[in-house]
Design a protein around this motif. Structure first.
Motif, PDB file in Angstrom:
ATOM      1  N   LYS A   4       5.049 -48.858  12.949  1.00 44.10           N
ATOM      2  CA  LYS A   4       5.420 -49.542  11.712  1.00 44.10           C
ATOM      3  C   LYS A   4       5.783 -50.994  12.012  1.00 44.10           C
ATOM      4  O   LYS A   4       6.164 -51.319  13.138  1.00 44.10           O
ATOM      5  CB  LYS A   4       6.590 -48.825  11.045  1.00 44.10           C
ATOM      6  N   PHE A  28       7.356 -55.055  10.477  1.00 44.81           N
ATOM      7  CA  PHE A  28       8.481 -55.750   9.855  1.00 44.81           C
ATOM      8  C   PHE A  28       9.776 -55.151  10.399  1.00 44.81           C
ATOM      9  O   PHE A  28       9.819 -54.024  10.876  1.00 44.81           O
ATOM     10  CB  PHE A  28       8.465 -55.683   8.327  1.00 44.81           C
ATOM     11  N   ALA A  49       5.956 -51.731   6.500  1.00 42.40           N
ATOM     12  CA  ALA A  49       4.502 -51.604   6.640  1.00 42.40           C
ATOM     13  C   ALA A  49       4.205 -50.443   7.575  1.00 42.40           C
ATOM     14  O   ALA A  49       4.714 -50.380   8.688  1.00 42.40           O
ATOM     15  CB  ALA A  49       3.897 -52.892   7.185  1.00 42.40           C
ATOM     16  N   GLN A  80       0.280 -54.514   7.385  1.00 42.01           N
ATOM     17  CA  GLN A  80       1.217 -55.638   7.476  1.00 42.01           C
ATOM     18  C   GLN A  80       0.530 -56.987   7.329  1.00 42.01           C
ATOM     19  O   GLN A  80       1.093 -57.917   6.737  1.00 42.01           O
ATOM     20  CB  GLN A  80       1.951 -55.573   8.826  1.00 42.01           C
TER      21      GLN A  80
END
Length: 392
Positions: free
Chosen positions: A135, A137, A142, A148
């Motif tokens: 993932k 950020f 995201a 992202q």
């Protein structure tokens, strides 16, 4: 997750059939706009090596997720990464916030956008491919790197194709880029078609970002000669080996969370040899915000600890999502005394042993040793290699 990943899989299968080595001079002669726009900074007859860069055998993590790097597509990603046309007023690119000279971060606490500033400090993009956390950020909003890459473009404050507050929608960017001759040629070159889609943009940008790697540090030279991370590195000073041991070894706490022995336990969250963040980490006790009041306890991601500073010790910008920490000494000091702030229900359990905020009781020798070790994680190539530089 399936709905997000699936559109990429069809194109990934197509890309895997492309052979970058088949590029010919005759093929490149059909791309005059690329030559006019970039001169010899992009040579389509002699592509930079993005797809087959050497990776140390002890590096085992890889979050490519099916988007296998291709020299052609990553070359397109490089252009997109540096192109200010991706912003609504042609003033901001991805590289505006992620600067090569600063390990693809920013020396400012927050970065400037077309209609304001970023809400968090711009995260370093070193070795994003080599992490268990997929993932992105600081708050992990995201689900993957592909998703992202276009979220800042769709942000009103950052790059301005939000479809709100008077902005054009993202489709306006697609139309804009489709009218640029060098993109007609580059998308044809990379994908076999001039058609520009969000999925193609995401794939190309993600490939370029994942290609940015740093494995030429003093740490890597030592690790290559060692059986494991615990073994003393023969190229390290006594202080650097002490710092490594402190980084790797878990602390021993008494009943009130005060350290009585052992190391600092940094590796519990920042795991070598990649030094990525444990995906199951909570926040680190820094819960302030840049542009708003109150607290933010959702920031549980962090970049790799590689290239926190340059080889000369100069910081690659402030640290943490608020940019509140500016030196390695301050960073270590933060973890030395963790306060249980009211409302922080998401503090990582490893920082609150026995229900108390940890007190590491560090002495000056330990602090200096850990700083010496962290400095060994910095390389040099990533700051100057032309394949990651601005082609414009």
């Amino acid at each position: 997750m399936i709905k997000i990943i699936f559109p990429f899989l069809i194109l990934f299968s197509f890309l895997s059939c492309q052979n970058d080595s088949e590029t010919t001079i005759q093929e490149v002669d059909t791309y005059p706009a690329v030559l006019a726009a970039f001169g010899n900074t992009i040579d389509l007859t002699n592509l930079a090596n993005y797809a087959n860069q050497p990776v140390p055998t002890y590096i085992l993590k890889n979050n490519t997720n099916g988007n296998t790097i291709s020299d052609k597509v990553a070359t397109l990603g490089r252009v997109l990464f540096y192109d200010k046309n991706l912003s609504s007023n042609n003033t901001i690119s991805c590289s505006s916030c992620h600067q090569q000279i600063n390990a693809f971060s920013d020396t400012s606490v927050f970065s400037s956008g077309v209609n304001g500033t970023t809400g968090r400090h711009s995260m370093r993009l070193i070795n994003t491919r080599f992490a268990a956390e997929t993932k992105f950020f600081w708050d992990e909003r995201a689900l993957n790197l592909e998703t992202q890459t276009t979220m800042p473009i769709k942000d009103h404050g950052e790059m301005g194709f939000s479809g709100t507050n008077g902005d054009l929608p993202f489709s306006g960017l697609i139309t804009k880029l489709s009218e640029l001759d060098y993109y007609k040629e580059l998308f044809q070159f990379a994908y076999g078609s001039e058609e520009i889609t969000e999925s193609k943009l995401q794939i190309a940008l993600a490939q370029f970002i994942r290609s940015i790697q740093s494995f030429d540090s003093k740490y890597d030279a030592g690790r290559a000669l060692a059986t494991n991370d615990v073994q003393p590195f023969t190229n390290f000073s006594a202080q650097e080996n002490q710092g490594k041991n402190l980084f790797l070894s878990p602390p021993i706490f008494d009943a009130t969370g005060s350290r009585t022995g052992g190391g600092l336990g940094c590796a519990g969250c920042h795991r070598p040899p990649e030094f990525d963040i444990d995906p199951n980490s909570g926040n680190n006790g820094i819960i302030g915000t840049i542009n708003a009041t109150g607290i933010d306890i959702t920031n549980t991601r962090a970049p790799s600890l590689r290239d926190l500073v340059k080889l000369d010790g100069t910081p690659n910008g402030p640290m943490m999502h608020t940019g509140v920490i500016t030196t390695l000494q301050t960073a270590i000091g933060h973890y030395g005394t963790i306060n249980l702030a009211p409302g922080n229900t998401n503090l990582d359990p490893k920082l609150r042993p026995n229900g108390f905020g940890q007190h590491l009781n560090l002495n000056a020798q330990e602090v200096n040793a850990v700083i010496a070790f962290l400095k060994t994680l910095s390389g040099s190539d990533v700051y100057t290699n032309p394949k990651w530089s601005d082609p414009f």
